[in-house]
Design a protein around this motif. Structure first.
Motif, PDB file in Angstrom:
ATOM      1  N   HIS A  47       0.843  -1.204   0.000  1.00 33.40           N
ATOM      2  CA  HIS A  47       0.000   0.000   0.000  1.00 33.40           C
ATOM      3  C   HIS A  47       0.873   1.247   0.000  1.00 33.40           C
ATOM      4  CE1 HIS A  47      -3.941  -1.786   0.310  1.00 33.40           C
ATOM      5  NE2 HIS A  47      -3.703  -2.395   1.465  1.00 33.40           N
ATOM      6  N   HIS A  78      -1.011   4.202  -2.101  1.00 35.29           N
ATOM      7  CA  HIS A  78      -2.425   4.158  -1.720  1.00 35.29           C
ATOM      8  C   HIS A  78      -2.664   5.010  -0.482  1.00 35.29           C
ATOM      9  CE1 HIS A  78      -2.574  -0.130  -3.626  1.00 35.29           C
ATOM     10  NE2 HIS A  78      -2.441   0.820  -4.522  1.00 35.29           N
ATOM     11  N   SER A 119      -4.772   2.244   5.043  1.00 33.10           N
ATOM     12  CA  SER A 119      -5.569   1.029   4.921  1.00 33.10           C
ATOM     13  C   SER A 119      -5.596   0.287   6.253  1.00 33.10           C
ATOM     14  CB  SER A 119      -4.952   0.165   3.830  1.00 33.10           C
ATOM     15  OG  SER A 119      -5.188  -1.189   4.065  1.00 33.10           O
ATOM     16  N   ASP A 157      -6.448  -3.571   7.439  1.00 30.65           N
ATOM     17  CA  ASP A 157      -6.690  -4.865   6.816  1.00 30.65           C
ATOM     18  C   ASP A 157      -7.096  -5.914   7.829  1.00 30.65           C
ATOM     19  OD1 ASP A 157      -5.947  -4.534   3.923  1.00 30.65           O
ATOM     20  OD2 ASP A 157      -4.201  -3.658   4.909  1.00 30.65           O
ATOM     21  N   ARG A 176     -13.705  -6.966  -5.809  1.00 36.55           N
ATOM     22  CA  ARG A 176     -12.792  -6.566  -4.729  1.00 36.55           C
ATOM     23  C   ARG A 176     -12.128  -5.236  -5.046  1.00 36.55           C
ATOM     24  NH1 ARG A 176      -8.732 -10.288  -3.427  1.00 36.55           N
ATOM     25  NH2 ARG A 176      -8.599  -9.098  -1.523  1.00 36.55           N
ATOM     26  N   ASP A 177     -11.774  -4.541  -3.986  1.00 38.57           N
ATOM     27  CA  ASP A 177     -11.078  -3.272  -4.089  1.00 38.57           C
ATOM     28  C   ASP A 177      -9.751  -3.494  -4.833  1.00 38.57           C
ATOM     29  OD1 ASP A 177     -10.386  -0.708  -1.628  1.00 38.57           O
ATOM     30  OD2 ASP A 177      -9.413  -1.080  -3.548  1.00 38.57           O
ATOM     31  N   HIS A 214      -7.117  -1.748  -4.882  1.00 37.62           N
ATOM     32  CA  HIS A 214      -5.942  -1.503  -4.035  1.00 37.62           C
ATOM     33  C   HIS A 214      -5.584  -2.761  -3.245  1.00 37.62           C
ATOM     34  CE1 HIS A 214      -5.986   3.200  -3.926  1.00 37.62           C
ATOM     35  NE2 HIS A 214      -5.760   2.696  -5.123  1.00 37.62           N
ATOM     36  N   GLU A 215      -6.605  -3.478  -2.787  1.00 36.31           N
ATOM     37  CA  GLU A 215      -6.347  -4.723  -2.044  1.00 36.31           C
ATOM     38  C   GLU A 215      -5.757  -5.791  -2.964  1.00 36.31           C
ATOM     39  OE1 GLU A 215      -6.244  -4.734   1.097  1.00 36.31           O
ATOM     40  OE2 GLU A 215      -7.000  -2.686   1.003  1.00 36.31           O
TER      41      GLU A 215
END
Ligand SMILES: [Zn+2]
Length: 339
Positions: A91, A96, A99, A101, A116-117, A119-120
């Protein structure tokens, strides 16, 4: 055909992980050093603050610039801590926003992406590539002399490979697929194996006290290596010896080095029976205290102890388990603080 947004995000993340390997000279450092990517050290190299806390509601989180920092839970094992730290580093590296998680998939490019995102998806691909690059697989496969046709089809081999890369068995399996070392069917088969039975076999009927602890199988090829694991891990040592000429490994030395000897036998070749052929000494031992240490064995001849050229076997042990609250062990070491 146009690339899907998820595929594009992954490609970008993998490229970023490879760039970071190059910037930190990690390939050379890892292959000439401990044989695994020390993500906590890499985060320190980048001057990103890293702290461990007993988080219950998340595995890890990262704060965006200008605060910048990574936090990882102490409530999980070392492999998950490492994957979480690499995910948060992803990230950060990919720019990004912050975050938190709660769940992290270790499959990288093989994770499901539906809805799903992105970025993930990218952070997962980054973590898998950063910790388990193709060159690391190749390094261990070559060092151990494992073959694609035989050894890499056996779950035992993949299990030992995962321990050397300080990664979970499952993450190691999926890396075999994403690096196109093995085809999907074989990887799926391997990933379904239950490790419990493997551990009992390796431990000659003994198993680690904790179900998540591991059983290392080390041979001549591991001479000089460092094992990074849990305080309850068992050690299986297999070394050639020539009992017919009186040469035996002095495994009694394990007792002085704080190991409890659980099993000790010699494995002879039975087909064909070759008299005077070398046999395989198989020893299983349990660390009495875990932590840092070493195992050093010498092959002895009863009539000539202390020969300068007598074969020796030595490995370093770092069975410290998960990181504890506060700074990482490597950061404490750098700052000269006691562990
Ligand atoms: Zn994330």
């Amino acid at each position: 055909m146009a690339r899907s947004p998820a595929a594009a995000a992954r490609l970008e993340a993998v490229a970023a992980a490879n760039r970071l390997h190059a910037d930190l000279d990690l390939r050379r450092r890892v292959t000439e050093g401990q044989g695994f990517v020390d993500v906590f050290e890499a985060i320190g190299d980048l001057d990103i603050p890293l702290v461990f806390k007993p988080l219950d509601s998340a595995l890890g989180l990262c704060l965006p610039a200008p605060l910048r920092g990574i936090m990882v839970t102490t409530r999980r094992g070392l492999h998950i801590q490492r994957f979480t730290a690499a995910h948060e580093l992803g990230h950060d590296t990919l720019g990004h926003e912050g975050s938190v998680d709660q769940e992290i998939l270790e499959r990288g490019p093989n994770s499901p992406t539906d809805g799903r995102d992105l970025h993930e998806v990218a952070a997962e691909a980054f973590a898998a590539e950063f910790l388990l690059p193709r060159w690391l697989y190749r390094h261990h496969i070559q060092a151990q002399g494992w073959t694609l046709a035989h050894d890499l089809r056996r779950p035992e081999t993949i299990y030992q490979l995962s321990l050397r890369m300080v990664a979970s068995y499952e993450a190691t399996c999926w890396g075999l697929l994403s690096h196109q070392i093995l085809p999907y069917e074989q990887v799926r088969e391997l990933s379904r194996v239950k490790l419990g039975d493997l551990k009992v076999g390796l431990g000659e009927g003994h198993k680690p006290r904790d179900s998540w602890a591991d059983v290392w199988k080390v041979t001549e090829r591991d001479h000089g290596a460092t094992l990074v694991g849990n305080p309850d891990d068992l050690l299986r040592i297999e070394l050639d010896e020539s009992p017919s000429s009186g040469q035996r490994w002095g495994v009694e030395a394990l007792g002085d080095q704080d190991w409890e000897l659980l099993a000790d036998r010699s494995q002879f070749q039975t087909s064909p029976v070759l008299y005077g052929a070398p046999s395989r000494r198989v020893v299983v031992a349990r660390p009495l205290h875990g932590g840092l240490g070493r195992v050093a064995l010498n092959e002895r001849q009863p009539w000539a102890t202390g020969l300068p050229n007598a074969p020796s076997f030595e490995i370093a042990i770092a069975l410290q388990g998960p990181e504890q609250p506060g700074l990482s062990r490597i950061d404490r070491q750098r700052l000269g603080l006691n562990q």
